[in-house]
Enzyme design. Structure first.
Site, PDB file in Angstrom:
ATOM      1  N   LYS A 162      -6.014   4.686   7.971  1.00  0.00           N
ATOM      2  CA  LYS A 162      -5.157   5.514   7.366  1.00  0.00           C
ATOM      3  C   LYS A 162      -5.473   7.024   7.290  1.00  0.00           C
ATOM      4  CE  LYS A 162      -2.932   1.749   4.908  1.00  0.00           C
ATOM      5  NZ  LYS A 162      -2.870   1.205   3.647  1.00  0.00           N
ATOM      6  N   SER A 221       0.685  -1.246  -0.023  1.00  0.00           N
ATOM      7  CA  SER A 221      -0.002  -0.060   0.011  1.00  0.00           C
ATOM      8  C   SER A 221       0.952   1.293  -0.052  1.00  0.00           C
ATOM      9  CB  SER A 221      -0.921   0.130   1.392  1.00  0.00           C
ATOM     10  OG  SER A 221      -0.170   0.171   2.457  1.00  0.00           O
TER      11      SER A 221
END
Length: 821
Positions: A714, A671
């Protein structure tokens, strides 16, 4: 070079609208529940669900496995913890078992010919305990009756008659011999040492001197008579043990006759009661034979223990041989049994043979055999936790052996492993007819499929429980009814419509997908109970949305100490993360830290360097063995992307390094690959990156940005750090456009975006992300594949071309020296 992006305009102007990053509106950041779908004021108005939602596939598999009568169709129920697997399995099995016949009782009885091999006795349901009680009562009666019968006047009279008869026979034989001796002038005298013979004359016993004075003929006649009488006396004396043996046999026959009459009298009622059970009749026959053979011992045991009907101690232990050991009693069972064994050890699963201490030695008998879960569930269903079965030594092998052989063989584990030298038994195996349902997670199921060849033959049916369900109008209404049902089942306060809507939103947040709802019943029940607690603290009559919000916030608060400490270190400058300004080759990446069931996002500084080389992109995390395989794959893709896009007709003469700064643990996942690629493009283009933005996303070899996990955590992690440092209105997060359906951000993040103090951008290509970070347009290549020199990609292309020329220059021969640099 050929144009590999035919969908884009070939002009060298600004980035086309199709490649422009999307600044997400506040409404796109949180998929709110439409309360218009909830046509009620309180959950009191809702009915319970009539069916389980979202688990149709699992229900079909369970119904098939339960109904399939053939061998090997046992079930493995797979799914994560909290889905309600066991609750649903229990409900379905209870419904099915109620329609099934009650199975047989199982007992162990003594094999009088081979006591170390007890026999299994199958009886109709409820008969086992009745037989045990009847047999115990009969034995108590027989003990007392035998003692009474063998002490009765009639018995004593007959025994005395036998004794007198043989006494009279003995006395008569001696009298006849004495009379014969007298006729031959010999006296037969009884002495302490036995019998002796002496001469007689004129009615007087002669001594040796007197005998010597008799005429010689008379002496010889008397001596011959004595010798003959001695032979007769010896023969008579030798006959006495035979008469005594005959007397004992007569006594034994008398005892047997009296005992048989007594025993048959008490066993007759038992025979009549169990006349339709041949196995019980055979046991009664064997028991009768053994009782008659040991009647004196049984009588004496009763007398030793006080001649009472309840012998104890040593007598009781010896009389265990006549007991019935009931392993399974279905007297009060309705339908087939459904057994859940919480601690499936070998002994709890198969059964065990217990021991007692006798004179310092461990001994056992069939009455000390105890049943296990397999026998208790025989004829029905056994539910086991797969992980627990596998974690106990020998349990998994024992379960497979029982299912394979379709019988349960109770063996002492100590004897099987030769760990103890004690008296042991070999009980007759019990036939097995049941369904085993293993409940476990998916990983364990696929590991067993891969590494245990017997598993797929014994557990042919997999019931795979769904983790979530599609969220639409219909399922929203059904989920509201599910909430109402769980609320009533838990005895909790009713919930308002807004509270139900907030729980539905949290269910979507739980699965990190605004378009799906979590089916984890454990998490739903916990949230309902905690919201009910806060409603109680507020003395409210029903649960409102604010109480649900309190429950969610309190749960996060309890688990967030480490998150706060990590974010505090960033705010204090201990962990270096810039939140404003611009830097070349430096970007804010985002990762997720999972601590049990709590996860939070953490910003990390990612840096890149580039220099002349041979086309290698070095992942420092991989080099020091901190990078996982997926992260290393993501970094390798970056080199492929650069070569494909900028160096199709020239060697990639680059040596680049990438790393997570201040990373002291393993790094896994791809990611961060978009962030790493942007940092690398920044170095090559000498274009500063805005530090007020953080980036997350995976990239492929064509520069397309792919979805990642933990997008909500996040974004919130970077927001929390920015908020603690002070929101400037320039800060934000760049995410993959394909993650937009997953957004279920906290309300404070949504409000900050609404007020323009924070931003969330969605991109589908790395050009969009790089353009946002550097402020430079990616540009469009011309027909020759050349990028505009003032755009980001043009500057990268020029830098790579310069490195290629430099590498070529270094590789030319120099003054006759043909060595290349």
């Amino acid at each position: 070079m050929p144009d590999h992006r035919e969908e884009h305009d070939r002009s060298t102007g600004p980035v086309p609208e199709a490649l422009a990053p999307e600044a997400l509106a506040p409404d796109a950041l949180f998929h709110a529940c439409d309360t218009a779908l909830l046509k009620f004021d309180s959950t009191d108005e809702l009915e319970d669900l009539e069916r389980v939602i979202g688990q149709e596939r699992a229900l079909e598999a369970l119904s098939f496995g339960i109904g399939m009568p053939h061998e090997g169709y046992n079930l493995y129920v797979l799914g994560s913890t909290g889905l309600g697997k066991r609750t649903l399995v229990n409900r379905l099995l209870s419904e099915e078992s109620a329609r099934m016949p009650v199975p047989n009782d199982w007992c162990y009885i003594n094999d009088f010919d081979s006591p170390h091999r007890p026999r299994a006795l199958r009886l109709p349901a409820g008969v086992g305990q009745a037989l045990r009680r009847d047999m115990q009562q009969v034995m108590e009666d027989i003990i007392g009756a035998l003692a009474a019968a063998l002490q009765s006047e009639a018995y004593r009279s007959q025994a005395q008659e036998i004794h007198d008869e043989f006494k009279e026979r003995e006395e008569q034989a001696f009298a006849e011999l004495r009379e014969k001796a007298e006729q031959q002038h010999v006296a037969m005298l009884r002495t302490p040492g036995g019998y002796t013979l002496a001469p007689v004359h004129d009615g007087e016993i002669l001594d040796a001197d007197e005998f010597a004075k008799l005429p010689e003929d008379d002496q010889k006649a008397i001596e011959a008579a004595v010798e003959a009488l001695k032979r007769d006396l010896k023969q008579l004396i030798s006959q006495i043990p035979l008469w005594q043996r005959e007397m004992r046999e007569r006594h034994k026959e008398l005892n047997l006759s009296v005992s048989s009459l007594t025993v048959d009298q008490h066993l007759g009622e038992l025979r009549t009661k169990y006349g339709e059970l041949p196995a019980v009749q055979a046991f009664i026959d064997a028991l009768r034979k053994d009782i008659l053979e040991n009647a004196d011992q049984i009588r004496s045991l009763g007398e030793e223990e006080g001649a009472g009907p309840n012998p104890a101690g040593q007598a009781a232990r010896q009389l265990n041989r006549y007991k019935v050991n009931v392993l399974v009693d279905h007297a009060h069972t309705e339908g087939a049994p459904v057994v859940y064994e919480d601690n499936p050890t070998y002994q709890n699963l198969v059964g065990r043979v217990e021991h007692t201490v006798q004179f310092g030695t461990l001994v056992t008998d069939f009455s000390l055999i105890k049943s296990g879960a397999l026998i208790r569930a025989n004829g029905g269903y056994l539910i086991l936790d797969a992980e627990k079965v596998l974690s106990h030594p020998f349990a998994w092998q024992a379960l497979k052996r029982a299912l394979r052989a379709r019988e349960v063989r109770i063996e002492s584990l100590e004897a099987m492993l030769s760990l103890a030298s004690t008296t042991t038994l070999e009980p007759e195996p019990i036939p097995l007819d049941l369904k085993v349902v293993l409940v476990g997670d998916r990983l364990l199921y696929y590991l067993l499929q891969e590494y245990d060849p017997e598993f797929s033959r014994l557990f042919k049916v997999a019931a795979d429980f769904s983790e979530d369900i599609r969220r639409d109008g219909d399922t929203t209404v059904l989920y509201a009814r599910l909430i109402a049902m769980q609320q009533r089942a838990g005895g909790l306060r009713p919930l308002s419509r807004d509270a139900v809507a907030r729980i539905i939103e949290q269910a979507a947040r739980t699965v990190s997908d605004g378009e799906r709802l979590s089916l984890h019943m454990g998490g739903l029940d916990d949230l309902l109970r905690e919201a009910d607690y806060w409603a109680g603290q507020a003395q409210a009559s029903r649960v409102e949305a604010v109480h649900v919000e309190q429950a969610v916030a309190a749960g996060i608060r309890r688990a967030s100490r480490i998150r706060e400490r990590v974010h505090e270190e960033i705010v204090r400058g201990i962990q270096l993360v810039d939140l404003d300004g611009e830097q070349v080759g430096q970007v804010n990446g985002l990762s997720v830290i999972s601590l049990g069931e709590f996860s939070f996002g953490r910003p990390s500084r990612i840096t890149a360097t580039a220099r002349l080389g041979e086309g290698e992109v070095v992942d420092i995390e991989r080099e020091v063995e901190l990078g996982g395989a997926i992260h290393s794959k993501g970094v390798l893709i970056l080199g492929s992307y650069l070569a494909w896009r900028f160096s199709m007709n020239q060697p990639l003469s680059l040596a680049a390094s990438l790393t997570f700064e201040q990373s002291y643990g393993p790094v896994e996942g791809d990611s961060a690959s978009v962030a790493e690629l942007c940092a690398l493009l920044s170095v090559l283009a000498d274009a500063p990156i805005r530090q007020s933005l953080a980036v997350t996303g995976s990239v492929n070899q064509h520069g397309q940005v792919q979805a990642i996990g933990g997008v909500n955590e996040k974004i919130e992690g970077f927001f929390d750090v920015c908020a603690a440092h002070g929101l400037t209105g320039r800060q934000g997060v760049i995410i993959p456009a394909s993650n937009k359906p997953h957004l279920m951000l906290r309300r404070d993040v949504v409000e900050a975006v609404r007020e323009g103090r924070f931003h969330v951008y969605a991109v589908s290509h790395v050009d969009q992300a790089a353009g946002l970070l550097t402020g430079l347009s990616a540009g469009e290549p011309d027909a020759a594949g050349q990028w505009p020199p003032d755009g980001l990609n043009g500057r990268v292309q020029e830098r790579l071309a310069a490195l290629a020329r430099l590498r070529q220059a270094y590789s030319r021969p120099n003054d006759g020296d043909h060595r290349t640099l």
